[in-house]
Design a protein around this motif. Sequence first.
Motif, mmCIF file in Angstrom:
data_model
loop_
_atom_site.group_PDB
_atom_site.id
_atom_site.type_symbol
_atom_site.label_atom_id
_atom_site.label_comp_id
_atom_site.label_asym_id
_atom_site.label_seq_id
_atom_site.Cartn_x
_atom_site.Cartn_y
_atom_site.Cartn_z
ATOM 1 N N TRP C 98 0.811 -1.218 0.000
ATOM 2 C CA TRP C 98 0.000 0.000 0.000
ATOM 3 C C TRP C 98 0.840 1.262 0.000
ATOM 4 N N TRP C 99 1.960 1.231 0.731
ATOM 5 C CA TRP C 99 2.744 2.462 0.801
ATOM 6 C C TRP C 99 3.404 2.781 -0.536
ATOM 7 N N TRP C 138 12.827 1.213 -5.449
ATOM 8 C CA TRP C 138 12.461 -0.148 -5.052
ATOM 9 C C TRP C 138 12.475 -1.054 -6.274
ATOM 10 N N PHE E 172 11.657 -1.335 7.301
ATOM 11 C CA PHE E 172 11.538 -0.210 6.374
ATOM 12 C C PHE E 172 12.413 -0.416 5.143
ATOM 13 N N GLN E 173 11.780 -0.278 3.988
ATOM 14 C CA GLN E 173 12.567 -0.309 2.754
ATOM 15 C C GLN E 173 12.764 1.121 2.304
#
Lengths: 196, 191, 320, 431, 201
Positions: C98-99, C138, E172-173
């Motif tokens: 979701w983030w 990411w 945390f990424q």
Amino acid sequence: MREMIKMIVVLTVLSSFSGGLLAAVRNKTIDRIEVQQLTFVKGPAIQAILEGASNDPIVDRFKLEYEGGEASFFVGVFNGEPAKIAFESAGKGFGGEIGLMVGVDIKADKIIGVGVTTHSETPGVGSKAQTDPSFTKQFQDMDLMSTFQVKTDGGQIDIITGATITSRGVAIGVTQAGALYKSLKPQIEAKLKEFK
Amino acid sequence: MGDYILLAISCILINNILLAQFLGNCPFLGTSKKMETAVGMSMAVVFVLVLAGVITWMLNTFILQKFGLEYLRTIAFILVIASLVQFVEMFLKKSIPALYAGLGIFLPLITTNCAVMGACLINVNEEYTFMQALVASFAYAVGFGLALILFAGVRERILLARVPKPLQDTSIALVTAGILSLTFFAFKGMV
Amino acid sequence: MNSQKKLIVSHAPFLHIGSGITERNLHIIYAALPALLLGGLFRFGIPAIGVVCLSVSTAMLWELLMNRAMKRPVSVGDGNAALIGLLLAMLLPATAPWWLVITGTFVAIVIGKQIFGGIGGNAFNPVALSVAILMVSWKDYFDFNGMLMNYDPDFIMAYPLATLKNFGVSGIEQYSISDFLLGRQSGGIGATFGIGLLLGGAYLIMRGFIRWEISIAYLAGVFVTALLFNLTDPTRYADPFFHIFTGYTLIGAFFLATEDSSSPVNFIPMLIYGAAGGLMTILIRNIGAYIDGTVLAILVINLINPLLDKIRPKAMGKVV
Amino acid sequence: MIKRSFFGFTTPRIQYLPMPGQVTTPAPLKRPDNVTLLVPCPAGDVDDKLVQIGDHVKSGQKISLTSAPGAYGIASLSGTLSAIDRFPGEAGREYTAVTITAAEAETLDNAFEDRSEPTLENAAAFLACAPGAPSFEPFTEPDKPIHTIIVNGMDQDLLVMTAQYTLAFRMADIQAGIKFLKAVTGVENIVLATPRDAMHGYGEIGASVMTMDATYPSGLPKLIAQKVLEKEIPNGKSFQDMGVCFFTAEAVASIGRAFSDRQIPFEKTITFIDKQGNRSLISARIGTPIADILKEYQVSLEEKDRIIIGGPMTGHSIFSTQYPVQPFTDAILLQDHGDIALTSDYPCINCGDCVRMCPARIQVNLLVRFLEAGFYEEAAEAYDLSACLECGICSYVCVSKIPIFQYIRLAKHELGRVASEETATEEATDE
Amino acid sequence: MAKSIAQEFTKGLWEEIPPFRLVLGLCPVLAVTKTVENGIGMGLATTFVLVCSNILVSSLRKVIPGKVRIACFIIIIATFVTVVELVMQAFTYPLFLKLGIFIPLIVVNCVVLGRSEAFAFKNGVVRSLADGLGIGIGFTLALAALGAVRELFGNGTLTIWETPIQIFGPAFQPFTFMVEAPGAFICLGLMLCLMNLVSSK
Ligand SMILES: Cc1cc2nc3c(=O)[nH]c(=O)nc-3n(C[C@H](O)[C@H](O)[C@H](O)COP(=O)(O)O)c2cc1C
Ligand SMILES: Cc1cc2nc3c(=O)[nH]c(=O)nc-3n(C[C@H](O)[C@H](O)[C@H](O)COP(=O)(O)O)c2cc1C
Ligand SMILES: Cc1cc2nc3c(=O)[nH]c(=O)nc-3n(C[C@H](O)[C@H](O)[C@H](O)COP(=O)(O)O)c2cc1C
Ligand SMILES: Cc1cc2nc3c(=O)[nH]c(=O)nc-3n(C[C@H](O)[C@H](O)[C@H](O)CO)c2cc1C
Ligand code: SF4
Ligand code: SF4
Ligand code: SF4
Ligand code: SF4
Ligand code: FES
């Protein structure tokens, strides 16, 4: 004319002041800078290679001259004996020179470890030579006097995926280290005797 | 030859002096509002950077290193660059007034431009050969010009958009520069 | 000169063709639906629906918040924010957390669109910008192989472009183009179903909501560049059809490269723009650092767009 | 009208509508109670030795307000002068409104009978306010001689059919007009521009015929002039500079009628388009208030409806029903408040529709950004503002509904004002 | 006109804080702010040069001829930059490595040259000291703030001195974009916007 002279005088005085100040600072710091460079640039590799030494190899170092240069040797004392040394070598990599630190056991002429000190290889590709220990581990316990080649060239060293040139550079660097070691061995042994 | 081409491409696109090395940002933001000034500045930088790169390389190799004076590098380089710019300015004014009219106002800006000094320092730090230093200096300057001109194109567009008040001018220019820098990621790994 | 009734005084012309921004955005959303519904939601199920809903809703929310913050008229109703959210979701993996989605819509709407003054002001495609930023941060979510664990389909679930990058052409022999066309491949939620995207693209071109020159030039650029690579070394570089039907190529050609505000409007610039995008896409895929070059390639052509705008026909009676 | 077609990848063609078959003669309007003539001169300059409230005038009588040659009107009604007022016109122009209240009887003035030799002087002194507003000014500049006269048989705007009617039913007047024009101006090269579908045998009319495309905006004078001259008119050059001059078909017909009947005509043919889009032709005296026409056609105006003088693409909307019919009023268009095309505050989204449609090949998408920001000079220098034909198509197709056309007119107006101020100050400093 | 010494100092902290108000010296701001530590280190090094050169220039201002003043400034600044270079190599070598060529580049940082020219050459020693210190500390604060934002989001940590402190926990990424080059520009742009907002209120 007077102004001209004034300008020249001021500039000269300023420059001499600058030169004097810098020379003074330089003299005060030169030794510390060398130690710092050794500690932070080569230190990690030396520490890794000479792990467990009872002395500080960066303090206990000596220099030897050879044809065309000068090399520093870092001494590791194990069980009270200056049994192992580490010294620098270099090979040509993909992005430029790869600085190497090679450790050797004096008695057996066996490599105790190889570490990359400086490089400008591609992050994530050639840089694995420094960050991924499994590559440099291959050299451990091999005879330093032998010739190292990557498997692509018919040798014994597995390459890092996608970084043949880097791998080859390291292999050549280690081979050159062997040559240097061979040529300087007598002096090294003499120095180590002194060291005791 | 191939090596030099790769070096040039890498200096222009991948290690772009502005967007990847962060050198020369003040003129980047200062002269990119209008396409004309961007082109003028780009040409001035190409001119000075190549000269400065070559001269400082020689200074470093033939004088500083020879006499163990590397610690004076900073002061020596800045003096060389400052005098060089003065000299170029005088020379252009006398002999090529047309070019001077175009580049004139940009030349003094270059004295205190990180891009020129930075590129000279990189040449020396990377221990380039003379030819490499020459190619790299030229390529850095071209990369600077390329980024500056592309940026000016986008900024001329944004000037007319309804950018919110607090973001106008420098603020939105910085954000745009960020996107520009992201765009250059496309060239990563190509050399 | 008094008049009893208040007449409206306004300016010519007094007619309008009847097109509008809301209508335009809605039709683009319709065009995206086949690929999204049949290719994405059907294949990737509940998580994909979640990503799409979250993306569309948060995109609209950011838009609303920015309208408020900037004290501008509320523009959520024009559908552009929803469209941006939808297109973003179509590029994300179904397993996106979701983030990641919220950060993505924030970047697209706030950084990509609103701070440049809202619709029409952006010099870069907000969706491409957002995905590029997410991809840089990411990487792992964008090789789509992270989805392997969640699905057990009857086709090869490894991301074709990642396989190509890691194993070369020998690795991709197992794939077939017909699978790609039917959406039997891994990829972004709305980017896998080739036929759906082609249908959507054809609809947009036919109705004139996009400029066909850009899409066609882009696809031609991809095809020709990939073909040239393929001809020089077929063992290292995949064939052009593979490149056209995998990754973001189709969605890029029809939905990203054609974004109005960041693309040229004249004929020759449109051709250069599209072809350069195709070229960059393949360069990045074949010799660059990233697995799929589409979004970065689109940012590159967005960047050269202002320069392309300088190529334009001579206006009537212009004295040079 | 023409709405966006389903298939959007081709550019829409906007066609001029042909005149409906049943139209034959314009319906005459009944005699108005008063008319208002707009004379192009500031109200302050009116010379009360020449004209005063209470004067009696006959139909066709020339009413001079000053001794300047152009400052006159032609009475279209017999009666008494009841008001002389200031009248601010479009684009900052100053008019004087002269109102005539009808007398019982209609009497015709015969001053023109003595001056009906076809000379330039007579034509300029009596015919400038005739229907179609023929202008003879271009012939008074000796250093810019006119070599071609174009008779414009094209309607300027969509839906309008005044010119079509004139071509179809008043060919004899036009033919006579062409003959007198040659005599008046000495120009032999006269070209009649007609719509393509109006191409039926005119016989020998004394002018060459040039057929134009029936697609808007081919009837705009600049496009016609370019086709006649077979080259583009450089920006900044006027028709006069190029040696051409325009008369509308109706103006030529008026000239023909005036010199053959020795009477100045004052009945204007008007295309009247009601709120449902029904088009009819009316014939009204110049000066008739629009209110009279509305009354006769029993039009009820609602709040926020629009009355447009001219066609839908280029006309001007007016704020009062007292506005009079003028010599150049070809059409009156009524628009219901429900059909009004709204403009919006959206920025340009760069869809490119305007660029594809612009007949002048202007980068409207870029131009509009400069105009919105008020950078008129940049717009003119870099984005070809001066090439604009003022056809209005860009506004018509704009997805964002930007009032582009309005911006363009405003920008040209502003630039013109700045330029004239500059020349004024220059002259002032020169003296 | 007449500002108190304290005002000369505090103006650098807000009114004239570089690089926000004077859009100068951007390169180090963008390049070295991957961590808070780098930012502070760079800021302090610049402050040192700024203060020393301001003092020297203002004390010599009566002697230096106008024509060669820029040359004199450059010599003075370059001297102190070299001092910092040497001292940092001797005492904070890891930091020196991270800041790279941006330490020698202080010599072309327009903030420094700008203060010599615009302030120190026209004012007394004490004022120049206050001015240099204020501008320098302002610059340091700005660098630290930018470093904090970038490091926090880009790495999930804050590094004040050598060891990073985890803020967001191990799950945390990080948003690594923030520590990449483009993140620096965008972050600075948005901070500038924030600054404009605050001061327009
Ligand atoms: C340019 C410069 C930057 C410095 N930056 C820091 C810093 O960021 N943090 C800090 O705690 N000390 C900083 N210092 C202080 C010195 O590092 C301190 O004197 C030194 O760490 C003490 O030496 P030692 O710790 O090696 O014994 C800085 C000093 C200089 C000259
Ligand atoms: C403006 C804002 C930004 C945040 N950003 C992050 C973030 O980037 N990463 C994060 O882990 N948590 C972020 N948080 C959330 C809190 O730190 C949260 O307590 C923490 O992440 C715990 O979440 P977890 O247990 O799911 O990891 C943010 C909160 C706010 C208000
Ligand atoms: C606004 C916001 C932004 C966030 N950004 C991130 C992020 O960039 N990376 C991340 O790992 N977690 C981020 N989170 C953190 C989540 O709260 C939480 O840490 C995450 O869901 C942990 O789940 P995971 O362990 O499955 O990754 C963010 C949270 C918020 C509220
Ligand atoms: C095919 C197509 C794709 C679009 N993609 C985007 C997009 O990626 N991002 C965006 O902000 N707007 C996008 N738009 C919207 C477009 O730029 C414009 O804002 C709307 O068309 C306005 O109605 C797209 C439009 C079209 C026609
Ligand atoms: S003078 Fe030059 S270096 Fe200094 S801020 Fe301006 S552009 Fe940058
Ligand atoms: S349309 Fe333009 S020129 Fe005409 S009155 Fe209005 S502002 Fe003036
Ligand atoms: S009004 Fe618009 S479409 Fe017509 S010529 Fe002018 S710019 Fe072009
Ligand atoms: S039609 Fe309107 S929105 Fe489209 S490009 Fe032209 S001005 Fe912009
Ligand atoms: S700090 Fe100004 S150009 Fe680098």
